[in-house]
Design a protein around this motif. Structure first.
Motif, mmCIF file in Angstrom:
data_model
loop_
_atom_site.group_PDB
_atom_site.id
_atom_site.type_symbol
_atom_site.label_atom_id
_atom_site.label_comp_id
_atom_site.label_asym_id
_atom_site.label_seq_id
_atom_site.Cartn_x
_atom_site.Cartn_y
_atom_site.Cartn_z
ATOM 1 N N TRP A 152 27.764 39.403 48.549
ATOM 2 C CA TRP A 152 28.728 38.720 49.593
ATOM 3 C C TRP A 152 27.901 38.057 50.611
ATOM 4 N N LYS A 153 28.164 36.960 51.089
ATOM 5 C CA LYS A 153 27.527 36.120 51.953
ATOM 6 C C LYS A 153 28.445 35.969 53.197
ATOM 7 N N LYS A 154 28.067 36.210 54.350
ATOM 8 C CA LYS A 154 29.054 35.802 55.496
ATOM 9 C C LYS A 154 28.756 34.468 55.771
ATOM 10 N N SER A 155 29.838 33.804 56.054
ATOM 11 C CA SER A 155 29.703 32.385 56.325
ATOM 12 C C SER A 155 29.829 31.974 57.896
ATOM 13 N N GLU A 193 48.718 43.157 46.637
ATOM 14 C CA GLU A 193 47.658 43.273 47.041
ATOM 15 C C GLU A 193 47.359 43.593 48.738
ATOM 16 N N ALA A 194 46.492 44.437 48.905
ATOM 17 C CA ALA A 194 45.896 44.894 50.371
ATOM 18 C C ALA A 194 47.141 45.176 51.185
ATOM 19 N N ILE A 195 47.934 45.931 50.833
ATOM 20 C CA ILE A 195 49.036 46.446 51.568
ATOM 21 C C ILE A 195 48.347 47.077 52.925
ATOM 22 N N VAL A 196 48.638 46.805 54.304
ATOM 23 C CA VAL A 196 47.725 47.569 55.421
ATOM 24 C C VAL A 196 48.330 48.678 55.735
ATOM 25 N N THR A 239 37.090 41.946 55.415
ATOM 26 C CA THR A 239 36.630 40.877 56.315
ATOM 27 C C THR A 239 36.178 39.494 55.539
ATOM 28 N N LEU A 240 35.350 39.920 54.314
ATOM 29 C CA LEU A 240 34.559 38.701 53.787
ATOM 30 C C LEU A 240 35.401 38.039 52.732
ATOM 31 N N GLY A 241 36.832 38.511 52.407
ATOM 32 C CA GLY A 241 37.639 37.871 51.645
ATOM 33 C C GLY A 241 37.681 38.137 50.316
ATOM 34 N N VAL A 242 38.023 37.141 49.439
ATOM 35 C CA VAL A 242 38.185 37.631 47.822
ATOM 36 C C VAL A 242 37.045 36.659 47.111
ATOM 37 N N HIS A 243 36.877 37.210 46.100
ATOM 38 C CA HIS A 243 35.753 36.400 45.210
ATOM 39 C C HIS A 243 36.492 36.654 43.735
ATOM 40 N N GLU A 244 36.486 35.405 43.111
ATOM 41 C CA GLU A 244 36.895 35.553 41.607
ATOM 42 C C GLU A 244 35.794 35.211 40.737
ATOM 43 N N GLY A 245 35.729 35.741 39.412
ATOM 44 C CA GLY A 245 34.700 35.456 38.650
ATOM 45 C C GLY A 245 35.014 35.836 37.201
ATOM 46 N N LYS A 246 34.299 35.852 36.287
ATOM 47 C CA LYS A 246 34.651 36.305 35.054
ATOM 48 C C LYS A 246 33.440 37.353 34.419
ATOM 49 N N VAL A 247 33.984 38.140 33.403
ATOM 50 C CA VAL A 247 33.253 39.259 33.030
ATOM 51 C C VAL A 247 33.142 39.343 31.531
ATOM 52 N N THR A 248 32.333 39.384 30.790
ATOM 53 C CA THR A 248 32.128 39.423 29.335
ATOM 54 C C THR A 248 32.257 41.190 28.719
ATOM 55 N N VAL A 249 33.330 41.282 28.096
ATOM 56 C CA VAL A 249 33.124 42.882 27.701
ATOM 57 C C VAL A 249 32.840 42.970 26.397
ATOM 58 N N LYS A 250 31.904 43.665 25.920
ATOM 59 C CA LYS A 250 31.460 43.714 24.498
ATOM 60 C C LYS A 250 31.358 45.170 24.124
ATOM 61 N N ASP A 251 31.996 45.667 23.318
ATOM 62 C CA ASP A 251 31.880 47.267 22.819
ATOM 63 C C ASP A 251 32.113 48.235 24.154
#
Length: 112
Positions: A109-112, A35-38, A88-100
């Motif tokens: 995104w929220k800056k810290s 991931e993220a090869i510069v 610059t804001l990083g990584v966020h992981e979550g879940k998604v439900t797929v139907k049909d």
């Protein structure tokens, strides 16, 4: 104008290729998932890209408004992990439900 293609992967061989001729094309291949090869131009520091090497076809790139679409007509119904990446804001992981063959995911995104 001289450019160079300088890729800096962490898990595979780095390359740095001069591009002195207009219209010149070079083909390179990354053989490992990473991931993220510069990739940048050492001559022009504002020219930079990020390359993602993944094992599946389910990815999207955001548009100017931050929206994205992932083509997934053959994906079976169920819950799947989703990972968002920002340089610059990083990584966020979550879940998604797929139907049909469809699903949605909302995140801001929220800056810290």
């Amino acid at each position: 104008t001289l450019h160079n293609i300088h890729a800096k992967p962490k898990s595979q061989k780095e390359f740095n290729i001069g591009m002195p001729d207009q219209g010149m094309e070079v083909e390179q291949e990354f053989k490992k998932v990473e991931e993220a090869i510069v990739i940048n131009c050492d001559v022009h520091p504002w020219m930079q890209a990020f390359c993602f090497v993944i094992e599946h076809p389910y990815f999207g790139v955001s548009d100017a408004e931050g929206g994205f679409r992932i083509a997934m007509p053959d994906l079976r119904d169920g819950e799947y992990g989703i990972k968002l990446w920002h340089e610059t804001l990083g990584v966020h992981e979550g879940k998604v439900t797929v139907k049909d063959g469809a699903g949605s995911f909302d995140f801001t995104w929220k800056k810290s």
